[in-house]
Design an enzyme around this catalytic site. Structure first.
Site, mmCIF file in Angstrom:
data_model
loop_
_atom_site.group_PDB
_atom_site.id
_atom_site.type_symbol
_atom_site.label_atom_id
_atom_site.label_comp_id
_atom_site.label_asym_id
_atom_site.label_seq_id
_atom_site.Cartn_x
_atom_site.Cartn_y
_atom_site.Cartn_z
ATOM 1 N N GLY A 237 0.761 -1.248 0.000
ATOM 2 C CA GLY A 237 0.000 0.000 0.000
ATOM 3 C C GLY A 237 0.782 1.284 0.000
ATOM 4 N N GLU A 271 3.743 -7.040 2.003
ATOM 5 C CA GLU A 271 3.488 -7.319 0.574
ATOM 6 C C GLU A 271 3.606 -6.052 -0.264
ATOM 7 O OE1 GLU A 271 -0.539 -8.667 0.768
ATOM 8 O OE2 GLU A 271 -0.050 -10.561 1.739
ATOM 9 N N PRO A 272 4.750 -5.399 -0.275
ATOM 10 C CA PRO A 272 4.851 -4.167 -1.062
ATOM 11 C C PRO A 272 4.862 -4.448 -2.558
ATOM 12 C CG PRO A 272 7.008 -4.764 -0.222
ATOM 13 C CD PRO A 272 6.041 -5.770 0.339
ATOM 14 N N GLY A 273 4.246 -3.572 -3.314
ATOM 15 C CA GLY A 273 4.263 -3.681 -4.772
ATOM 16 C C GLY A 273 4.831 -2.404 -5.350
ATOM 17 N N ARG A 310 -3.722 3.795 -16.019
ATOM 18 C CA ARG A 310 -3.892 4.525 -14.759
ATOM 19 C C ARG A 310 -4.497 5.937 -14.928
ATOM 20 N NH1 ARG A 310 -0.868 5.685 -11.372
ATOM 21 N NH2 ARG A 310 -2.057 4.839 -9.656
ATOM 22 N N TYR A 314 -7.911 5.935 -12.892
ATOM 23 C CA TYR A 314 -7.853 6.567 -11.563
ATOM 24 C C TYR A 314 -7.592 8.067 -11.641
ATOM 25 C CZ TYR A 314 -6.407 1.684 -10.827
ATOM 26 O OH TYR A 314 -6.293 0.320 -10.864
ATOM 27 N N CYS A 341 -9.890 4.083 -29.716
ATOM 28 C CA CYS A 341 -11.130 4.772 -30.092
ATOM 29 C C CYS A 341 -12.023 5.052 -28.895
ATOM 30 C CB CYS A 341 -11.859 3.952 -31.138
ATOM 31 S SG CYS A 341 -10.844 3.787 -32.590
HETATM 32 N N1 LLP Z 1 -1.354 -7.077 -1.136
HETATM 33 C C1 LLP Z 1 -2.606 -7.168 -1.592
HETATM 34 C C2 LLP Z 1 -3.497 -8.169 -1.012
HETATM 35 C C3 LLP Z 1 -3.047 -6.311 -2.626
HETATM 36 O O1 LLP Z 1 -4.304 -6.407 -3.060
HETATM 37 C C4 LLP Z 1 -2.152 -5.355 -3.181
HETATM 38 C C5 LLP Z 1 -2.592 -4.459 -4.250
HETATM 39 C C6 LLP Z 1 -0.838 -5.311 -2.672
HETATM 40 C C7 LLP Z 1 -0.472 -6.169 -1.646
HETATM 41 C C8 LLP Z 1 0.202 -4.349 -3.205
HETATM 42 O O2 LLP Z 1 -0.181 -3.040 -3.040
HETATM 43 P P1 LLP Z 1 0.841 -1.839 -3.365
HETATM 44 O O3 LLP Z 1 2.003 -1.948 -2.389
HETATM 45 O O4 LLP Z 1 1.307 -1.994 -4.751
HETATM 46 O O5 LLP Z 1 0.043 -0.630 -3.162
HETATM 47 N N2 LLP Z 1 -3.986 -0.891 -10.083
HETATM 48 C C9 LLP Z 1 -3.930 0.076 -9.010
HETATM 49 C C10 LLP Z 1 -3.427 -0.535 -7.732
HETATM 50 C C11 LLP Z 1 -4.221 -1.731 -7.282
HETATM 51 C C12 LLP Z 1 -3.644 -2.412 -6.079
HETATM 52 C C13 LLP Z 1 -4.303 -3.709 -5.799
HETATM 53 N N3 LLP Z 1 -3.790 -4.432 -4.690
HETATM 54 C C14 LLP Z 1 -3.091 1.275 -9.454
HETATM 55 O O6 LLP Z 1 -2.603 1.289 -10.579
HETATM 56 O O7 LLP Z 1 -2.951 2.234 -8.700
#
Ligand code: LLP
Length: 408
Positions: A237, A271-273, A310, A314, A341
């Site tokens: 997050g 769980e960082p993304g 994005r 968003y 389109c």
């Molecule tokens: N763990 C779980 C269970 C999740 O659902 C997510 C993201 C993460 C970890 C990683 O979150 P992060 O650290 O990346 O914020 N497509 C959207 C973001 C959707 C995120 C969904 N879940 C965007 O482009 O902003």
């Protein structure tokens, strides 16, 4: 991160214009060295007391995944397809967390049979399905309950997940039913922890800490009742400011989480993304046409919402910078739009740059997370290439096999 040198845009010591000349456009370019450095910063922020499970959904490029495997971290997945990508990159089943709100019977069967590290449970019916499957195949499934702590972080409504109105997680009213199901499958279900993920693109960490504070008593109650609790998963997050500013301090985030969770003596999972990959990717594109209507200038480019959704989905405002900086006094406002389109097909609106011309090259910044991984074939268009820069050298990466998977 990108920077100008003699008016040419660079990423990790490489001139982006040269990359486009060599490989063409549109193209995603990732700085793997930057990504690995960010991972280290993240771990140091927790004084290495955190088990990072990278959220693969942010970017599933196979070269990046292999580098994460080599760096010794785990993976967080939300579909069997993602599990397969992780396995293919070399991750072992016991390094993989399986999250997600709608796992199918087939996906659960596969997860239970392969013995994944942890299945994050989102509803009583899902727990029942896992229990039944584990019993049938004489397996023990290690599960964690995803708690919905009812906090409302300040982010786009489409990406909040820990508010009571969201479909994710369970509040305390679910606990009696969950416990009954655990009792039904004493030899096949092992409750090992709790998990949270309250939303994405959070520019402060207070709401994550609030969520943890609201969940600790549930963890303690399970422990007191004799459940073999050991993991507390704080989800992902942490966001990145798309204006290039500074986000919440990772150090402060790490210390705050540790302060809350250390007394529990649990394994801290994270769980960082986006924070690991977002700032280290750019999408490079070429201007196909300049079109001046009475009300607006359009730069029509060779990428669009099918490659980076994005802005359309968003309202995200990614910076758009020319690969070759000009110095005329006057700047103009352009809507940078794609070939799809639909009027939702824009990459940026009212972008102020020096006069653009057909053939100019542009970089869309902070596109390393949820860029390529959300790309699609709409209008039967091709996906862009991906290039990874490692040790200052660029190479085209193999295509992710995400669209080729089959269920076992
Ligand atoms: N763990 C779980 C269970 C999740 O659902 C997510 C993201 C993460 C970890 C990683 O979150 P992060 O650290 O990346 O914020 N497509 C959207 C973001 C959707 C995120 C969904 N879940 C965007 O482009 O902003």
């Amino acid at each position: 991160m990108v920077y100008y040198k003699k008016d040419r845009l660079y990423l990790n010591r490489l001139q982006l214009e040269k990359l486009v000349k060599k490989y063409g456009s549109p193209v995603y370019v990732y700085d793997l060295d930057g990504i690995l450095q960010r991972l280290e910063e993240f771990q140091v922020a927790f004084e290495n007391n955190v088990h990072v499970h990278y959220a693969l959904k942010a970017n599933s490029n196979p070269v990046i995944l292999k580098a994460f495997k080599k760096a010794g971290i785990g993976i967080d997945t939300v579909s069997w397809g993602e599990v397969l990508l992780a396995l293919k990159a070399g991750f072992k089943p016991n390094e993989i967390i399986f999250s997600g709100v709608g796992k199918s019977t087939e996906e659960i069967k596969a997860a239970v049979k392969r013995g994944l590290y942890q299945i994050n449970i989102e509803s009583p019916q899902e727990l029942e399905r896992v229990g039944k499957t584990a019993k049938k195949y004489k397996k023990i499934a290690r599960v964690a309950f995803r708690i919905n702590p009812d906090v409302n972080p300040q982010t786009h409504p489409y990406i909040t997940t820990g508010f009571r109105e969201n479909k994710f997680g369970m509040d305390t009213s679910f606990l009696p039913e969950l416990k009954n199901i655990l009792k039904k499958y004493p030899r096949n279900l092992e409750l090992q922890g709790l998990t949270l993920h309250i939303g994405s693109q959070l520019l402060e960490h207070k709401s994550i800490c609030e969520a943890i504070e609201k969940t600790i008593h549930i963890y303690k109650n399970f422990l007191n009742e004799g459940y073999p609790m050991k993991t507390f998963d704080v989800g992902g997050g942490i966001g990145i400011p798309y204006d290039g500013g500074v986000a919440t301090s990772l150090k402060e985030y790490g210390s705050a989480v540790m302060k809350l969770l250390k007394p529990l003596g649990c394994t801290i999972l994270s769980e960082p993304g986006r924070i690991l990959v977002g700032p280290f990717g750019v999408l490079l594109t070429e201007v196909e046409y300049i079109k001046r209507s009475p009300s607006q200038n359009f730069a029509i480019v060779n990428t669009g919402m099918h490659h980076l959704i994005r802005p359309a989905l968003y309202g995200a405002q990614h910076r758009i910078w020319p690969l070759k900086r000009r110095h005329e006094a006057e700047k103009y406002s352009y809507d940078v739009v794609g070939p799809i389109c639909e009027s939702s097909d824009f990459l940026g609106k009212h972008i102020e740059v020096h006069g653009l011309a057909q053939g100019d090259l542009l970089a869309i910044l902070d596109a390393g997370a949820y860029g390529y991984s959300m790309a699609n074939f709409y209008n039967a268009r091709k996906l862009p290439k991906e290039i990874v820069i490692a040790n200052g050298k660029a190479a085209v990466s193999p295509v992710s096999s995400v669209f080729k998977y089959s269920l076992p």
